[in-house]
Design a protein around this motif. Structure first.
Motif, short mmCIF file in Angstrom:
data_model
loop_
_atom_site.label_atom_id
_atom_site.label_comp_id
_atom_site.label_asym_id
_atom_site.label_seq_id
_atom_site.Cartn_x
_atom_site.Cartn_y
_atom_site.Cartn_z
N ARG A 57 0.83 -1.21 0.00
CA ARG A 57 0.00 0.00 0.00
C ARG A 57 0.86 1.26 0.00
NH1 ARG A 57 -3.50 -3.17 3.16
NH2 ARG A 57 -2.33 -2.65 5.04
N GLY A 61 0.70 3.77 -3.01
CA GLY A 61 0.31 5.13 -2.70
C GLY A 61 1.30 6.16 -3.22
N PRO A 67 -2.19 8.51 -0.20
CA PRO A 67 -2.04 7.29 0.60
C PRO A 67 -3.22 6.34 0.39
CG PRO A 67 -2.66 9.16 1.98
CD PRO A 67 -2.35 9.72 0.63
N LEU A 68 -2.89 5.07 0.27
CA LEU A 68 -3.92 4.06 0.09
C LEU A 68 -4.35 3.56 1.47
CD1 LEU A 68 -5.47 2.34 -1.99
CD2 LEU A 68 -3.63 0.65 -1.85
N ARG A 178 -5.01 -1.62 -5.32
CA ARG A 178 -6.02 -0.69 -4.78
C ARG A 178 -7.34 -1.41 -4.50
NH1 ARG A 178 -7.61 5.08 -7.68
NH2 ARG A 178 -8.99 5.85 -6.03
#
Length: 401
Positions: A57, A61, A67-68, A178
């Motif tokens: 992530r 990101g 940011p994820l 995602r």
């Protein structure tokens, strides 16, 4: 052309950096069946997968530009919670998909660039090999015509893959992370509600503190100054009264009257912002004081252990009771009223009931609609039940954060 090369270079960087998590994920694929078998009995076996997913992530990101967020994992439920957690299964699915596909595609994206150079330079050295033995990657070179055409076509194919296929694969890899590692729409909505709830609670606390500050400044500052001015004007009027016919006497008396009127208006404003009695005696004491000032008997039921709500909620509850009792006194012809206040720290419920004539119109812009608006501003609900000849009941629920 420069844009295409830049896009392809960035896409290759995405696939190459994906090897940082794809290779450990590929190793995890080997032990994944054991993880699935142990999952219902030992949820902690998924910790390495969650750590790897967090690293992915962070990587994704960085390329997405934001940011994820992490998917919400189930809490509680004992050892079986991990086996029932959709986010855990999405992490495991990502491990398999990224471990196999991410490793292959990452190596492919890196290998295509030197493959273009190697194919384009085959005509320079193929003749150094024995006849009919040189293999130019996907083609066998036997003659000069073949050496001058087939390798260049092969290089063009690799270049086309770099320009069009590699960016597509990179976007697919980011989309996969995602989709599987981030929260879905339901989880995003739940997280947003949680954030709004937290910020709403902070806003209520800040609003309450601001109300108390304004009330204190007006009460201890401006009001005290106006009282001092009124006293001085009174002394001046008494001194001037010894001089009959002095025109300044009436001017001073008028000024003092204006000051006293301003003080009355200021006190009304202070009570409208945040009644001082709330700060001194709390909601229970303030409600008892309101009930004691009515022309009809009012029963008040407030538990002794009622948790004190935020200032803004407390003020809203006070004004609901005050407005309701005012309506009872002016319009209902009731002989008795009752106020019930209940709360558990998470919400506050205020109920005002009278035995009057009922039939109150809640849509006429009266004080009842003002109660609705005040409560709605704090994300609360108000129920007004007023059947004809059966009294009126006003029930308000206010969240306390």
């Amino acid at each position: 052309m420069r844009t295409a090369i830049s896009r392809s270079t960035r896409a290759t960087a995405v696939l190459a950096s994906g090897l940082q998590t794809a290779l450990p994920a590929l190793a995890g694929v080997v032990v994944l069946p054991f993880l699935v078998l142990l999952l219902p009995f030992a949820p902690s076996v998924t910790k390495p997968v969650r750590v790897l997913a967090r690293l992915e992530r962070e990587r994704v990101g960085g390329y997405l530009g934001f940011p994820l967020p992490e998917a919400a994992h189930a809490e509680g439920g004992g050892k079986l919670r991990a086996a029932r957690d959709p986010a855990t299964w999405r992490d495991l699915l990502w491990t398999v998909t990224h471990g196999l596909g991410g490793t292959f595609l990452g190596l492919l994206g890196i290998a295509l660039w030197p493959a273009i150079v190697a194919s384009a330079t085959i005509p320079l050295y193929w003749w150094l090999f024995p006849p009919e033995t040189f293999t130019g990657m996907l083609v066998v070179i036997r003659t000069w015509p073949e050496a001058l055409t087939l390798p260049l076509l092969q290089a063009a194919l690799y270049a086309a893959m770099v320009v069009w296929l590699v960016p597509l694969i990179a976007r697919g890899q980011l989309w996969l992370a995602r989709t599987l590692l981030g929260p879905n729409e339901t989880e995003l909505l739940a997280q947003q509600i949680e954030r709004l709830t937290a910020t709403r609670a902070e806003a209520l606390e800040s609003h309450g503190a601001e109300l108390r500050r304004i009330e204190r400044d007006l009460h201890d500052g401006i009001q005290a100054q106006l009282v001092a001015v009124s006293v001085r004007l009174g002394l001046a009027a008494r001194a001037l009264s010894a001089e009959p016919g002095n025109p300044a006497t009436e001017l001073v008396k008028d000024a003092r009257t204006g000051i006293e009127d301003s003080l009355g208006n200021l006190r009304s404003i202070i009570r409208g912002i945040y009644p001082p009695i709330l700060a001194d005696r709390g909601l229970a004491g303030a409600v008892h004081a309101l009930a004691g000032g009515q022309r009809i008997p009012v029963t008040v039921r407030v538990p002794d252990d009622l948790p004190r709500p935020p200032a803004a909620i407390e003020a809203a509850a006070y004004f609901v009771v005050a407005e309701s009792l005012t309506n009872v006194t002016k319009h209902s012809t009731a002989k008795h009223a009752e106020v019930v206040v209940e709360g558990d720290g998470h919400s506050l419920r205020v109920t005002v009931h009278d035995d009057g004539q009922g039939g109150a119109d809640t849509d006429s812009g009266s004080g009842l609609s003002g109660i609705r608006h005040r409560v709605a501003a704090l994300d609360g609900t108000a129920r007004i039940d007023s059947p004809v000849n059966a009294g009126t009941t006003i029930e308000v629920h206010l969240p306390c954060g």
